[in-house]
Design an enzyme around this catalytic site. Structure first.
Site, PDB file in Angstrom:
ATOM      1  N   LYS A 185       7.569  -4.184 -69.162  1.00  0.00           N
ATOM      2  CA  LYS A 185       6.980  -2.828 -68.780  1.00  0.00           C
ATOM      3  C   LYS A 185       5.685  -3.219 -67.704  1.00  0.00           C
ATOM      4  O   LYS A 185       4.937  -3.698 -67.624  1.00  0.00           O
ATOM      5  CB  LYS A 185       6.048  -2.218 -70.028  1.00  0.00           C
TER       6      LYS A 185
ATOM      7  N   CYS B  80      -7.339 -12.449 -61.145  1.00  0.00           N
ATOM      8  CA  CYS B  80      -7.868 -12.924 -62.221  1.00  0.00           C
ATOM      9  C   CYS B  80      -8.890 -14.267 -62.032  1.00  0.00           C
ATOM     10  O   CYS B  80      -9.958 -14.564 -62.437  1.00  0.00           O
ATOM     11  CB  CYS B  80      -7.117 -13.131 -63.730  1.00  0.00           C
TER      12      CYS B  80
ATOM     13  N   GLU C 132     -16.019  -8.646 -63.175  1.00  0.00           N
ATOM     14  CA  GLU C 132     -15.038  -9.045 -62.231  1.00  0.00           C
ATOM     15  C   GLU C 132     -14.916  -8.153 -61.151  1.00  0.00           C
ATOM     16  O   GLU C 132     -15.013  -7.125 -61.385  1.00  0.00           O
ATOM     17  CB  GLU C 132     -13.544  -9.064 -62.977  1.00  0.00           C
TER      18      GLU C 132
HETATM   19  C1  SIN Z   1      -2.253 -16.489 -60.176  1.00  0.00           C
HETATM   20  O1  SIN Z   1      -1.370 -16.477 -60.810  1.00  0.00           O
HETATM   21  O2  SIN Z   1      -2.579 -17.106 -59.211  1.00  0.00           O
HETATM   22  C2  SIN Z   1      -2.731 -14.998 -60.146  1.00  0.00           C
HETATM   23  C3  SIN Z   1      -2.747 -14.587 -61.755  1.00  0.00           C
HETATM   24  C4  SIN Z   1      -3.816 -13.238 -62.056  1.00  0.00           C
HETATM   25  O3  SIN Z   1      -4.459 -12.859 -61.220  1.00  0.00           O
HETATM   26  O4  SIN Z   1      -3.725 -12.862 -63.026  1.00  0.00           O
END
Ligand code: SIN
Length: 483
Positions: A180, A289, A385
């Protein structure tokens, strides 16, 4: 700019269920964040169609797990080869639906293919154990069995890589999947399903459903047939998924938010720290992230580092990701821009100093690099964040304060530390409450290493040989071999 012909050739505007392309009367538009042009309209699937995808993955599981590991490895290798062959079209498609600059999108295609290649290698190394038994004539064997059909729920920020990091291990061990993708970026996932279809991957092994995230995601997560859910996205959604899986004792892996500290010690090589900061902060316009969120810089180098980073940030070119020289594309949508704006306004109202950059207009798609100094712990930019190209710098004294500030968050995904003295770097690294650390490195993501966090940043690891573990159950067999 219109869609590149190589990307256009990869666009699929139907879902992929049980080896067939499935349309739906209800559809939603996928738009280009740089232009707001509609790229395609894809199905907003109803519950019955999602149920068919779950049933297809369930029906395909016994035969797929029974295939030899070498067969499954060949499928993964074939998909990776096709991705590399179509890298220009795929990169253009990623840029069109996500907005990231073309060079970064091409990097993502290679990164995404590397997960399939890595897990093609690992597929044939899913070893068990034999354990000495306490009685003569008994044999204890520990096998690794696939968990079963899995729901893979992926985000918009790395539409190819976040899929293959889950799809690779799942298919390698013999699981079947229902994918998904995020509503903003379903076209990359559908294009990869097209590659699987062309390669003759058996019907039901890979299914892709698109539509309303909460409704379809909820249906997948709530289905007992989905023996595992793997999710990358926000901590709030991840926790609600974990609750449902806990109540029904099903496996879950969560790759959730980070609030990464970027620590610059006073003996750091500032050239290296600057290079690390640029990638850790501005990759995908900060929408990652693992983006550096809180810069914690020891006072003796704080001014010099801030000045150099501000100058480098101000020189970055912001614009349409297809235009040459652009290194910061649009944010994914206007809501994302509004969030970044709120964080910056809050910091400025609480006394942060604007070193460089300007706030965008209310309806902007883009936000250029902003550097803020004199950040404090009360500011939202410290707690949340950012997910945008904003650098927030806080000066500190001594290693203990740097460590305490770095750990001053619920998140625990990644940290970056820059310095020269190896002993000092080891001590700081050991004290950081995170799943990953970049030491004099601004990019830790790679298929061979276990990606994942601790604290509120998630459960489980993706990539590396550990990435297989969450897709297998241990099955112990006690066998009487002599009597
Ligand atoms: C990454 O794999 O470098 C980024 C992963 C993410 O932002 O979730």
């Amino acid at each position: 700019m219109s869609l590149d012909p190589a990307a256009r050739a990869l666009v699929r505007s139907d879902c992929y269920i049980d080896g067939a392309w499935v349309a739906s009367a209800a559809r939603f538009a996928v738009t280009d964040p740089a232009t707001d042009l509609v790229l395609a309209e894809v199905p907003d699937l109803d519950a019955a169609a999602v149920e068919r995808a779950i049933a297809a993955a369930t029906a395909a599981f016994p035969a797929w797990r029974a295939r030899s590991a070498y067969d499954r490895a060949a499928v993964l290798a074939g998909m990776a080869a096709r991705m590399r062959q179509e890298k220009d079209g795929l990169a253009a498609l990623i840029t069109a639906e996500n907005g990231k600059p073309l060079a970064e999108a091409a990097g993502e295609v290679a990164y995404a293919a590397s997960f399939l290649e890595w897990f093609a290698g690992e597929a044939v190394r899913v070893y068990g154990e034999t354990v000495p038994a306490s009685s003569v004539g008994q044999r204890i064997e520990v096998q690794r069995a696939p968990v079963g059909p899995c729901a893979l729920i992926t985000p918009w920020n790395f539409p190819a890589a976040m899929l293959t990091r889950k799809l690779g291990p799942a298919l390698a061990v013999g699981c079947t999947v229902v994918c998904k993708p995020a509503e903003a970026t379903p076209l990359t996932t559908l294009a990869l399903a097209g590659f699987a279809h062309d390669l003759g991957v058996p019907p039901g092994v890979i299914n892709v459903v698109t539509g309303d995230g909460a409704r379809i995601g909820g249906q997948l997560v709530g289905s007992l047939a989905m023996r595992k859910v793997s999710f990358t996205g926000s901590t709030a959604v991840g926790r609600s998924i974990a609750r449902v899986c806990a109540e029904t004792t099903r496996r879950v892996s969560l790759e959730l938010g980070g609030n990464a500290p970027f620590v610059v010690l006073d003996d750091a090589d500032l050239d290296r720290a600057l290079a690390g900061a640029l990638v850790a902060k501005f990759r995908n316009a900060g929408q990652s992230c693992v983006a550096a969120n809180r810069f914690i810089v020891q006072r003796p180098v704080a001014q010099a580092f801030t000045d150099r980073l501000a100058a480098a940030a101000a020189a970055l070119v912001v614009g349409d990701g297809r235009a040459p020289g652009v290194s910061i594309g649009p944010l994914v949508d206007r809501r994302a821009v509004a969030k970044v704006r709120r964080l910056v306004e809050d910091a400025l109202a609480r006394g942060a100093r604007l070193v460089t950059g300007t706030l965008p207009a209310d309806d902007a798609r883009w936000i250029g690099p902003i550097v803020l100094a004199e950040i404090t712990g009360e500011m939202a930019v410290w707690r949340e964040e950012i997910f945008g190209p904003v650098v927030a710098i806080r000066a500190c004294d001594g290693d203990d304060e740097a460590i305490a500030l770095a750990n001053d968050t619920d998140a625990g995904l990644v940290a970056y530390v820059f310095g020269r003295d190896p002993g000092r770097l080891r001590r700081v690294t050991a004290a950081l409450e995170v799943g990953m650390v970049g030491v004099n490195e601004g990019l830790v993501s790679t298929a061979q290493a276990p990606f994942g966090g601790i604290k509120a940043s998630g459960l489980g690891r993706e990539g590396s040989h550990h990435g297989l573990e969450d897709y297998t159950d241990l099955k112990y067999v006690m066998e009487r071999v002599a009597w």
